[in-house]
Design an enzyme around this catalytic site. Structure first.
Site, mmCIF file in Angstrom:
data_model
loop_
_atom_site.group_PDB
_atom_site.id
_atom_site.type_symbol
_atom_site.label_atom_id
_atom_site.label_comp_id
_atom_site.label_asym_id
_atom_site.label_seq_id
_atom_site.Cartn_x
_atom_site.Cartn_y
_atom_site.Cartn_z
ATOM 1 N N PHE A 157 0.808 -1.059 -0.058
ATOM 2 C CA PHE A 157 0.105 -0.176 -0.367
ATOM 3 C C PHE A 157 0.852 1.237 0.050
ATOM 4 O O PHE A 157 0.388 2.445 -0.431
ATOM 5 C CB PHE A 157 -0.942 -0.049 1.155
ATOM 6 C CG PHE A 157 -0.349 0.314 2.704
ATOM 7 C CD1 PHE A 157 -0.553 1.813 2.933
ATOM 8 C CD2 PHE A 157 0.099 -0.387 3.298
ATOM 9 C CE1 PHE A 157 -0.177 2.059 4.301
ATOM 10 C CE2 PHE A 157 0.727 -0.055 4.540
ATOM 11 C CZ PHE A 157 0.732 1.280 4.962
ATOM 12 N N LYS A 158 2.149 1.177 0.528
ATOM 13 C CA LYS A 158 2.932 2.444 0.312
ATOM 14 C C LYS A 158 3.252 2.914 -0.971
ATOM 15 O O LYS A 158 3.471 4.071 -1.172
ATOM 16 C CB LYS A 158 4.186 1.946 1.155
ATOM 17 C CG LYS A 158 4.134 1.305 2.425
ATOM 18 C CD LYS A 158 3.817 2.209 3.569
ATOM 19 C CE LYS A 158 3.617 1.340 4.828
ATOM 20 N NZ LYS A 158 4.805 1.126 5.552
ATOM 21 N N ASP A 159 2.841 2.142 -2.088
ATOM 22 C CA ASP A 159 3.079 2.710 -3.397
ATOM 23 C C ASP A 159 2.320 3.739 -3.711
ATOM 24 O O ASP A 159 2.612 4.592 -4.357
ATOM 25 C CB ASP A 159 2.965 1.417 -4.415
ATOM 26 C CG ASP A 159 3.991 0.383 -4.494
ATOM 27 O OD1 ASP A 159 5.172 0.730 -4.071
ATOM 28 O OD2 ASP A 159 3.602 -0.819 -4.479
ATOM 29 N N THR A 181 7.706 0.512 3.572
ATOM 30 C CA THR A 181 7.942 2.046 3.218
ATOM 31 C C THR A 181 9.199 2.037 2.271
ATOM 32 O O THR A 181 9.492 2.807 1.420
ATOM 33 C CB THR A 181 7.899 2.787 4.384
ATOM 34 O OG1 THR A 181 6.487 2.897 4.878
ATOM 35 C CG2 THR A 181 8.610 4.192 4.204
#
Length: 493
Positions: A109-111, A144
């Site tokens: 999800f950090k993308d 991250t």
């Protein structure tokens, strides 16, 4: 729109300056001076594409960027790096909805934020006429780091240094970082846990003499963690997008309230959901799902945040955290934006290892519910979802799924609920395969990937498949108290 510190120093800065700074001068985190209210404008947003919606939301916060500047960043961020046109699809599995946030280049999800934030920072440097080089300093619990390295690689006037706990990330996460290309990218493992890395990085930001030394050598520190407001704001967008997708698919009607359940470690992802509620998104409950490091569950249950406990290394390593940095932003809101009170609480955490909020502040936590999942729960959750629905989830998503089952049992709340799915199961293939009772402990990581693909009839993401032949480029290691020395060595100062 201006941004101010959670610790009340009354200094106001514009969005581009907040993105460059990362942390405030007083050690606090930047927050918007107010939340724009979209409650009466939701109808106009329902049918927007992800890029269009991103622009409509971010322009409210980053109003020192021109339309052309903002759209240029958004169009470059959300392109064919993502393997589906929706960017963040919400899929219905049985009676459950999963918001899939792992379709980007590093499968986590950090993308979503870290494909955009580096471009925003690059524009911010130009807008503020910064002549020094920016050094992005980041501690990571696994995801991250790679997403930031990928987002910042080869950008002009920016270097990125990522610190990760040597024994606190999965094999795939470690490989993703250690094989990272880019002439401005540096990766260092530390002998310690994520909290050690995060604390050391924060101390580096707050060390005035060290920062003076860097400035004399033409460097300025900034961050890619969700302590940076430029990382946090793009995460608000996908909560709105998921809500509108449920409307478009006729799962809910406009105005219906929904729940989000978010697997949470550093508290940034669920804080973005809270921000979306503050902006008028019809949110009922935000269910904060912890693993066995359930410091947040205890906080929402008792009002006491206590990090004085053993850190458990679990199968959901991105959540193996005892100091949830972004909780400070929530403390600011629930204390009615009382910077003095936030200072007291954070000082107590730093000196005693805990703080406790009073009854009045605790009453402002009504949007939140805490739940947590044991390692046994996580394993059973992956097994159940695959065998019942032929749908494969990773360990972190299973923390959310099994926590949601507990929430349902305790409350009988029939509100439509979105389970936030934060990573591809292939980032944690060994533990996912174990959960399906299919693992052979003699297999290496890449045989495990292939076996998981064969057993579940799912595809290994290309970026993960490529790791098998990727060259390891980073072998730096240091003690947790030697981070500043390592930074000096890298920057040659």
């Amino acid at each position: 729109m201006y941004f101010i510190s959670t610790r009340g120093n009354n200094k106001k800065v514009i969005g581009s300056k907040a993105i460059i700074d990362g942390l405030c001068d007083d050690g606090g985190l930047y927050v918007p001076i107010y939340f724009p209210n979209l409650k009466d404008k939701l109808t106009d947003l329902i049918n927007l594409s992800y890029k269009e919606l991103c622009f409509e939301i971010l322009k409210l916060f980053l109003d020192d960027f021109s339309k052309e500047e903002l759209m240029d960043c958004i169009n470059k961020a959300y392109d064919d790096k993502f393997d589906c046109k929706e960017i963040v699809p919400t899929v219905k599995i049985g009676n459950n909805y999963f918001l899939e946030l792992y379709h980007g280049p590093t499968c986590a999800f950090k993308d979503i934020a870290l494909t955009l934030m580096p471009l925003l920072l690059e524009k911010s440097i130009q807008k503020n006429n910064i002549k020094k080089d920016i050094v992005i300093l980041t501690a990571t619990s696994g995801d991250t780091g790679k997403a930031a390295l990928e987002g910042f690689k080869n950008l002009d006037k920016i270097k990125i240094i990522v610190f990760f706990p040597e024994d606190g990330v999965s094999t795939i996460q470690k490989l993703q970082m250690k094989t990272q290309e880019g002439n401005n990218a540096f990766v260092v493992s530390i002998n310690g846990n994520f909290d050690d890395a995060q604390s050391a990085v924060k101390n580096t930001f707050n060390d005035k003499n060290f920062n003076k030394l860097l400035k004399e050598n033409r460097y300025i520190l900034s961050s890619a963690n969700s302590i940076n407001i430029g990382r946090l704001l793009p995460q608000v967008v996908y909560y709105f997008y998921s809500y509108f997708e449920l409307i478009r698919n006729k799962n809910i009607n406009l105005g219906d309230k929904i729940n989000f359940i978010v697997p949470t470690g550093n508290f940034g992802n669920i804080l973005a959901a809270y921000y979306s509620k503050q902006m008028g998104l019809p949110v009922n409950k935000l269910i904060c799902a912890s693993n066995e490091n359930n410091v947040l569950y205890d906080f929402f249950t008792t009002g006491k945040y206590d990090k004085n406990r053993k850190l458990h290394l679990t199968t959901s390593p991105s959540m193996d955290i005892l100091i949830s940095s972004n909780l400070e932003r929530l403390l600011f809101e629930i204390s009615n934006r009382n910077g003095k009170k936030v200072n007291e609480l954070i000082n107590s955490l730093n000196t005693k290892g805990f703080y406790e909020i009073d009854k009045n502040i605790k009453n402002n936590l009504s949007s939140f519910i805490g739940e947590y999942a044991t390692e046994k729960d996580v394993k059973e959750g992956i097994n159940k979802v695959f065998n019942k629905y032929n749908y494969l989830i990773d360990t972190h998503t299973s923390v959310a799924y099994t926590s949601y089952e507990k929430y349902l049992k305790n409350t009988n709340d029939n509100t439509t609920t979105v389970i936030v799915s934060t990573a591809s199961p292939y980032k944690f293939a060994k533990d996912v395969l174990n959960s399906l009772d299919k693992n052979d402990n003699s297999l290496d990581e890449f045989h495990i990937l292939n076996k998981l693909s064969k057993e579940t009839n799912t595809q290994i993401p290309l970026s993960i498949k490529k790791l098998q032949t990727a060259k390891v480029l980073h072998n730096r290691n240091c003690e947790k108290n030697q981070i500043k020395k390592e930074i000096k060595n890298i920057l040659k100062v």
